[in-house]
Motif scaffolding. Structure first.
Motif, PDB file in Angstrom:
ATOM      1  N   ARG A   1     -27.286  33.142  24.192  1.00 59.23           N
ATOM      2  CA  ARG A   1     -26.070  33.223  23.362  1.00 59.23           C
ATOM      3  C   ARG A   1     -25.539  31.837  23.073  1.00 59.23           C
ATOM      4  NH1 ARG A   1     -22.739  38.766  24.792  1.00 59.23           N
ATOM      5  NH2 ARG A   1     -24.497  40.094  24.198  1.00 59.23           N
TER       6      ARG A   1
ATOM      7  N   ASP B   1     -21.703  31.360  23.561  1.00 61.21           N
ATOM      8  CA  ASP B   1     -20.918  31.074  24.765  1.00 61.21           C
ATOM      9  C   ASP B   1     -21.104  29.644  25.249  1.00 61.21           C
ATOM     10  OD1 ASP B   1     -20.025  33.693  24.776  1.00 61.21           O
ATOM     11  OD2 ASP B   1     -21.671  34.412  26.031  1.00 61.21           O
TER      12      ASP B   1
ATOM     13  N   HIS C   1     -20.549  32.841  32.446  1.00 63.52           N
ATOM     14  CA  HIS C   1     -21.225  32.880  31.145  1.00 63.52           C
ATOM     15  C   HIS C   1     -22.417  31.923  31.206  1.00 63.52           C
ATOM     16  CE1 HIS C   1     -17.556  34.675  29.291  1.00 63.52           C
ATOM     17  NE2 HIS C   1     -18.468  35.254  28.520  1.00 63.52           N
ATOM     18  N   HIS C   2     -23.559  32.393  30.745  1.00 62.70           N
ATOM     19  CA  HIS C   2     -24.748  31.546  30.721  1.00 62.70           C
ATOM     20  C   HIS C   2     -25.238  31.396  29.298  1.00 62.70           C
ATOM     21  CE1 HIS C   2     -24.774  31.790  34.986  1.00 62.70           C
ATOM     22  NE2 HIS C   2     -24.834  33.104  34.955  1.00 62.70           N
TER      23      HIS C   2
ATOM     24  N   TRP D   1     -18.620  47.325  19.488  1.00 63.61           N
ATOM     25  CA  TRP D   1     -19.678  46.327  19.611  1.00 63.61           C
ATOM     26  C   TRP D   1     -20.447  46.167  18.303  1.00 63.61           C
ATOM     27  CZ3 TRP D   1     -24.747  44.877  19.406  1.00 63.61           C
ATOM     28  CH2 TRP D   1     -25.097  43.745  20.151  1.00 63.61           C
TER      29      TRP D   1
ATOM     30  N   GLU E   1     -16.306  41.727  33.209  1.00 62.19           N
ATOM     31  CA  GLU E   1     -17.107  42.814  32.661  1.00 62.19           C
ATOM     32  C   GLU E   1     -18.537  42.655  33.172  1.00 62.19           C
ATOM     33  OE1 GLU E   1     -17.350  42.681  28.378  1.00 62.19           O
ATOM     34  OE2 GLU E   1     -19.270  43.725  28.460  1.00 62.19           O
ATOM     35  N   ILE E   2     -19.114  43.748  33.680  1.00 64.42           N
ATOM     36  CA  ILE E   2     -20.523  43.641  34.049  1.00 64.42           C
ATOM     37  C   ILE E   2     -21.448  44.467  33.149  1.00 64.42           C
ATOM     38  CG2 ILE E   2     -20.316  42.909  36.451  1.00 64.42           C
ATOM     39  CD1 ILE E   2     -20.710  45.854  37.259  1.00 64.42           C
TER      40      ILE E   2
ATOM     41  N   ASN F   1     -21.848  46.994  29.597  1.00 72.80           N
ATOM     42  CA  ASN F   1     -21.298  47.555  28.372  1.00 72.80           C
ATOM     43  C   ASN F   1     -22.188  48.696  27.890  1.00 72.80           C
ATOM     44  OD1 ASN F   1     -19.795  47.989  26.135  1.00 72.80           O
ATOM     45  ND2 ASN F   1     -20.102  45.959  25.217  1.00 72.80           N
TER      46      ASN F   1
ATOM     47  N   GLY G   1     -25.088  42.516  32.484  1.00 69.08           N
ATOM     48  CA  GLY G   1     -25.436  41.144  32.837  1.00 69.08           C
ATOM     49  C   GLY G   1     -26.005  41.110  34.239  1.00 69.08           C
TER      50      GLY G   1
ATOM     51  N   ARG H   1     -24.334  38.666  36.733  1.00 65.29           N
ATOM     52  CA  ARG H   1     -23.000  39.118  37.153  1.00 65.29           C
ATOM     53  C   ARG H   1     -23.124  40.280  38.135  1.00 65.29           C
ATOM     54  NH1 ARG H   1     -19.350  39.194  31.598  1.00 65.29           N
ATOM     55  NH2 ARG H   1     -19.925  37.092  30.900  1.00 65.29           N
TER      56      ARG H   1
HETATM   57  P1  ATP Z   1     -17.824  38.641  27.721  1.00 68.49           P
HETATM   58  O1  ATP Z   1     -16.607  39.190  27.065  1.00 68.49           O
HETATM   59  O2  ATP Z   1     -17.710  38.489  29.192  1.00 68.49           O
HETATM   60  O3  ATP Z   1     -18.300  37.383  27.035  1.00 68.49           O
HETATM   61  P2  ATP Z   1     -19.411  40.315  26.083  1.00 68.49           P
HETATM   62  O4  ATP Z   1     -18.432  41.319  25.658  1.00 68.49           O
HETATM   63  O5  ATP Z   1     -19.715  39.216  25.171  1.00 68.49           O
HETATM   64  O6  ATP Z   1     -18.976  39.712  27.508  1.00 68.49           O
HETATM   65  P3  ATP Z   1     -21.633  42.125  25.760  1.00 68.49           P
HETATM   66  O7  ATP Z   1     -21.986  41.607  24.430  1.00 68.49           O
HETATM   67  O8  ATP Z   1     -21.020  43.449  25.841  1.00 68.49           O
HETATM   68  O9  ATP Z   1     -20.737  41.050  26.540  1.00 68.49           O
HETATM   69  O10 ATP Z   1     -22.951  42.052  26.674  1.00 68.49           O
HETATM   70  C1  ATP Z   1     -23.259  42.997  27.717  1.00 68.49           C
HETATM   71  C2  ATP Z   1     -23.219  42.363  29.077  1.00 68.49           C
HETATM   72  O11 ATP Z   1     -23.957  41.159  29.138  1.00 68.49           O
HETATM   73  C3  ATP Z   1     -21.852  41.979  29.519  1.00 68.49           C
HETATM   74  O12 ATP Z   1     -21.208  43.083  30.099  1.00 68.49           O
HETATM   75  C4  ATP Z   1     -22.092  40.902  30.533  1.00 68.49           C
HETATM   76  O13 ATP Z   1     -22.360  41.449  31.797  1.00 68.49           O
HETATM   77  C5  ATP Z   1     -23.354  40.259  30.049  1.00 68.49           C
HETATM   78  N1  ATP Z   1     -23.109  38.982  29.357  1.00 68.49           N
HETATM   79  C6  ATP Z   1     -22.619  38.796  28.123  1.00 68.49           C
HETATM   80  N2  ATP Z   1     -22.578  37.501  27.784  1.00 68.49           N
HETATM   81  C7  ATP Z   1     -23.067  36.843  28.850  1.00 68.49           C
HETATM   82  C8  ATP Z   1     -23.320  35.482  29.113  1.00 68.49           C
HETATM   83  N3  ATP Z   1     -23.054  34.536  28.219  1.00 68.49           N
HETATM   84  N4  ATP Z   1     -23.842  35.170  30.316  1.00 68.49           N
HETATM   85  C9  ATP Z   1     -24.124  36.110  31.228  1.00 68.49           C
HETATM   86  N5  ATP Z   1     -23.921  37.398  31.030  1.00 68.49           N
HETATM   87  C10 ATP Z   1     -23.400  37.792  29.861  1.00 68.49           C
END
Ligand code: ATP
Ligand code: MG
Length: 867
Positions: free
Chosen positions: A70, A77, A87-88, A168, A210-211, A213, A240, A243
């Motif tokens: 991402r 991120d 966030h990775h 989403w 959030e872990i 979705n 994730g 996480r």
């Molecule tokens: P956040 O609001 O924490 O950035 P997100 O809403 O962007 O999360 P989703 O697009 O719903 O996340 O992605 C599904 C899952 O992937 C998330 O619940 C989270 O556990 C994980 N995730 C999302 N972005 C990252 C990231 N940059 N690094 C690690 N894990 C992530």
């Protein structure tokens, strides 16, 4: 006992396997046929076509762990990474999917079962969210999800979320729908008592995150922004992995789990700094531990760092890591590449692509680091001597030297001066709008004509076919309008696997439309035309440009032969790293660490030509199960996404077996002739061969021979051309030497003669003569030689230099010190007689002119001047 990350991953896959899901491998990180995305940013990307109805899944229930990145586009991120702890850039997304199979009820029940019963996460630390609805888009509250959650969790733990958090979307366009997130509260008991978890959910608290979705796909977002109901309802979930590990291993940071500790330990040891010693160094260590994953896996999937597109994103991530290491951990030499084997070993069971290419990946990263460290240094030099940095200078440092603004500011602060950050932002905006203007592309929505059937590629067997248009859309870029057409079936090959797309035309009774290119968009075959047929519903005859296709096939089959020949000459470490095949050339990039020797190149070329003359028949197998294909010896390329059934192209099972979707010659004899035209380096550890075949190779040979013939004729057709050229050049050299000696001799004679003519007078020795010399140099030499002989010299020469007039005036050392004569001024005056001009120093000057007949007048005038 704490569950390690490997077991956590395994448990997820086993759990969903038991629930009837087929486990599939991760798709590559880097995307090839998707104009809307550079990288896989979530688990669903590889299944996009299933949601859109462009392709059918092999199973309606699928689960996997997907490498995600991402760092660009809608999901970016990058700026958070390392600063925060969850966030990775690259992370693993665990996912389960239903394609028109189960929906909200089962998805919710299973998610709950897995988290609370298998992973044993405490129920009183979990919260879930449901979509509250959105009036503007006319979307309702997700009552169903709410009701299903109620069966598992207390109602005060079900929170309502807005469109930003609970609807989403993959990107600007594409599948989307309401979602339900699961959050976990990892704070201490005391803190939980102080503020209840439900007040901290979705508040960017690093320990209330959030872990998972669960997305309930129901819509497709169109280019015009409107939502369209999908043909079926699907489930798309993403958890994730890092996480999840944090929650299960009861940590408060992803970096404290065993996913990251081996990397952090290694970095800490190298830097001589402990993790958790200081915030600044912690961030730097996290940045490096994170970024090395993204960069390594992107390279393993075939994406080299570069100056454009996905390659540039990778380069920027690596540079971000290098500069954190440089600034905060004192890494002044390449270091990040050393982490590659650590990482490869850690993930060898899940993602073996890194372990098996660790030398190659390490080498690419090393070179990239080394070169950035050099520019860092150059940039630092550039800053030396400045006492403030303007917006433009900061932008130059950013643009040319890769200095992020914060680095420039940091260095400036250290040296006690300021940076115009506002000015930098202005420059940055200018740049952005420049590149936006260049890249802006408007893509319209598909307009359906008749039924939206799945289009079929028939171009392996046919180059002509009757077709119907099923949909089209308008694309506008740089004010150029084009149309993209999709047919019910097509003989046009869509660009992929390095082979260019077919061109040609489609024709009905009344009109003819040229097809300018054919490309793939995921599973869709898209034909570009500069105009739209007037009658879209008529039947067309589609005709591929056969000649161009034949030449492309020659090059493509030759590429396979070349690949096999390289492996037999250089070794099995040779792997394809890129390929381009069109009707003119073939270009093949492969891993190899040294330049090929001329003998190796010759050998490879010979092998390919032998295989051509053997006229080996094409053995083409379609729909071979992937495992069977691999058993046949076909090599799968890293970073290439293969289905369960693949096409296998064999030219002699003992020589060349490849997984390939391209078009090939019926037998190798068709290729005619293979000629390598260059071998070069493209990047660290990657070589490139360019070669030509068939009539292009013939043409090349013909031109070279014609050139030779011309040379031979010029040399009067000697028996031995090379010997004749050699002796010609030797002769020329000998003659030049002779002439030189001859001229020297003549100049000496002239000097002696002039010396004899010198008229001793009061105060000077005058030499005033008309002479003839072969060169300006000779004239100068004579003048200086005379100066050495007479310290009261007054020399004026009117010279015929190889038929051009020249005047030279030289004044001896003693005479010059009296300032009685000025050579420069005299020459200027005398040069008028030869229609020229010139000048020089007070003691020596020369001038050239146009009038050779004026030399006598020069002598006359000189006489007067002296008196
Ligand atoms: P956040 O609001 O924490 O950035 P997100 O809403 O962007 O999360 P989703 O697009 O719903 O996340 O992605 C599904 C899952 O992937 C998330 O619940 C989270 O556990 C994980 N995730 C999302 N972005 C990252 C990231 N940059 N690094 C690690 N894990 C992530
Ligand atoms: Mg996010």
């Amino acid at each position: 006992m704490v569950m390690d990350s490997g077991s956590i991953r395994r448990k997820f896959l086993e759990f969903f396997e038991k629930k009837g899901h087929t486990i599939v491998p991760s798709a590559p990180l880097v995307l090839k046929n998707d104009p809307t995305l550079l990288f896989t940013n979530s688990g669903m990307v590889q299944f996009k076509d299933y949601f859109l109805g462009n392709a059918t899944p092999k199973s309606t229930r699928i689960a996997d762990t997907q490498k995600c990145l991402r760092v660009s586009g809608k999901h970016n991120d990058l700026e958070e990474v390392g600063i925060d702890t969850y966030h990775h850039t690259m992370f693993e997304m665990l996912g389960n999917w239903s394609f028109g199979d189960y929906f909200k009820k089962e998805a919710i029940a299973w998610a709950w079962e897995l988290l609370t019963e298998e992973y044993k996460l405490p129920k009183d630390r979990l919260y879930v969210t449901v979509f509250e609805g959105d009036a503007k888009e006319n979307l309702p509250f997700d009552q169903d999800a709410y009701n299903f959650w109620k069966e598992h969790i207390a109602e005060d733990r079900i929170l309502r979320g807005n469109k930003k958090d609970n609807f989403w979307e993959m990107g600007e366009m594409g599948p989307c729908g309401p979602c339900s997130e699961i959050h976990v509260d990892l704070r201490s008991e005391e803190e939980v008592k102080k503020i209840p978890g439900k007040d901290v959910v979705n508040m960017s608290h690093p320990q209330v995150i959030e872990i998972w979705n669960n997305v309930f796909m129901e819509f497709n977002r169109k280019a015009d922004g409107s939502l369209e109901k999908l043909p079926a309802q699907h489930v798309d979930t993403g958890m994730g992995f890092e996480r999840l590990c944090m929650a299960i291993q009861k940590k408060t940071s992803n970096y404290d789990t065993d996913v990251f500790t081996p990397l952090l330990d290694f970095i800490g040891q190298a830097a001589g700094i402990k993790y958790k010693a200081e915030e600044k160094t912690d961030i730097a260590m996290r940045v490096i531990a994170d970024h090395v994953r993204a960069v390594s896996f992107a390279i393993a999937d075939g994406q080299l760092p570069s100056n454009t597109g996905a390659g540039y994103v990778i380069r920027r991530i690596l540079r971000r890591a290098v500069r954190y290491g440089f600034t905060f951990l004192n890494f002044k030499e390449p270091f990040i590449y050393k982490l590659v084997p650590v990482l490869g070993n850690q993930l060898r069971d899940v993602f073996p692509e890194l372990e098996s290419q660790k030398d190659y990946v390490g080498k690419v990263i090393f070179e990239e680091e080394a070169s950035f460290l050099r520019t860092l240094e150059k940039g630092l030099k550039r800053m030396e001597g400045l006492s403030s940095i303007s917006g433009e200078q900061a932008f130059e440092l950013y643009d040319t030297y890769g200095f992020p603004l914060d680095l420039t500011s940091l260095i400036a602060r250290e040296r006690g001066f300021t940076v115009d950050e506002e000015g930098f932002k202005v420059e940055m905006e200018k740049q952005k709008s420049r590149s936006k203007a260049a890249a802006a592309k408007e893509t319209g929505d598909w307009v359906l004509i008749g039924e939206d059937v799945k289009s079929e590629f028939i171009g392996y067997d046919f180059l002509e076919s009757e077709i119907k248009i099923i949909k089209y859309r308008k694309v506008k870029q740089k004010n150029k309008e084009q149309f993209q057409l999709v047919f019910d079936r097509t003989p046009f090959y869509a660009e992929s696997g390095g082979q260019v797309g077919d061109t040609g035309y489609i024709e009905s009774a009344n009109e003819k439309i040229y097809i300018l290119d054919t490309k793939k968009e995921n599973e869709l075959i898209v034909h570009s035309a500069d105009k739209l047929p007037e009658n879209l519903t008529s039947s067309f005859n589609a005709i591929v440009d056969k000649h161009k296709r034949q030449l492309s096939m020659d090059n493509h089959s030759a590429t396979h032969l070349l690949h096999a020949a390289l492996r037999s000459v250089l070794g099995k470490h040779v792997e394809q790293k890129g390929s381009l095949v069109n009707d003119k050339v073939l270009r093949f990039d492969f891993s190899h660490f040294a330049a090929m020797t001329p003998a190796e190149i010759q050998k490879v070329e010979d092998i390919v030509n032998v295989k051509i003359r053997e006229d080996i028949h094409l053995d083409e197998k379609r729909n071979v199960p992937i495992d069977q294909a691999k058993a046949l010896g076909a090599m799968a390329l890293f970073g290439e996404k293969y289905g369960d059934f693949v096409r296998v192209i064999t030219f002699d099972p003992k020589f060349s077996v490849e997984l390939c979707g391209g078009t090939h010659v019926k037998s190798t004899g068709n290729i005619g002739l293979f000629k390598i035209v260059s071998e070069s380096s493209v990047a660290a550890g990657v070589r490139r061969i360019e070669a030509i075949t068939a009539e292009n190779a013939e043409q090349f040979v013909r031109t070279e021979i014609a050139l030779l013939d011309e040379v031979r004729a010029l040399l009067k057709n000697p028996k031995d051309l090379v010997a004749s050229l050699k002796s010609l050049s030797e002769e020329k050299h000998a003659l030049e030497k002779k002439i030189e000696a001859f001229n020297q001799e003549k100049a000496n004679q002239l000097k002696d003669e002039l010396a004899r003519k010198a008229l001793k007078s009061n105060g000077y020795s005058l030499i005033l003569e008309k002479v003839s010399v072969p060169s300006a140099d000779a004239l100068k030499n004579v003048a200086y030689a005379l100066r050495n002989q007479f310290d009261d010299l007054l020399l004026i020469l009117a010279a015929d230099v190889d038929s051009k007039p020249q005047v030279a005036v030289m004044i001896g050392e003693k005479l010059a010190s009296t300032n009685a004569y000025h050579a420069g001024n005299m020459v200027k005056e005398l040069a008028k007689e030869i229609d020229g001009g010139g000048g020089g120093q007070p003691f020596f000057a020369t001038a050239g002119g146009k009038n050779l007949n004026g030399l006598d007048a020069v002598i006359e005038k000189a006489r007067k001047l002296i008196q």
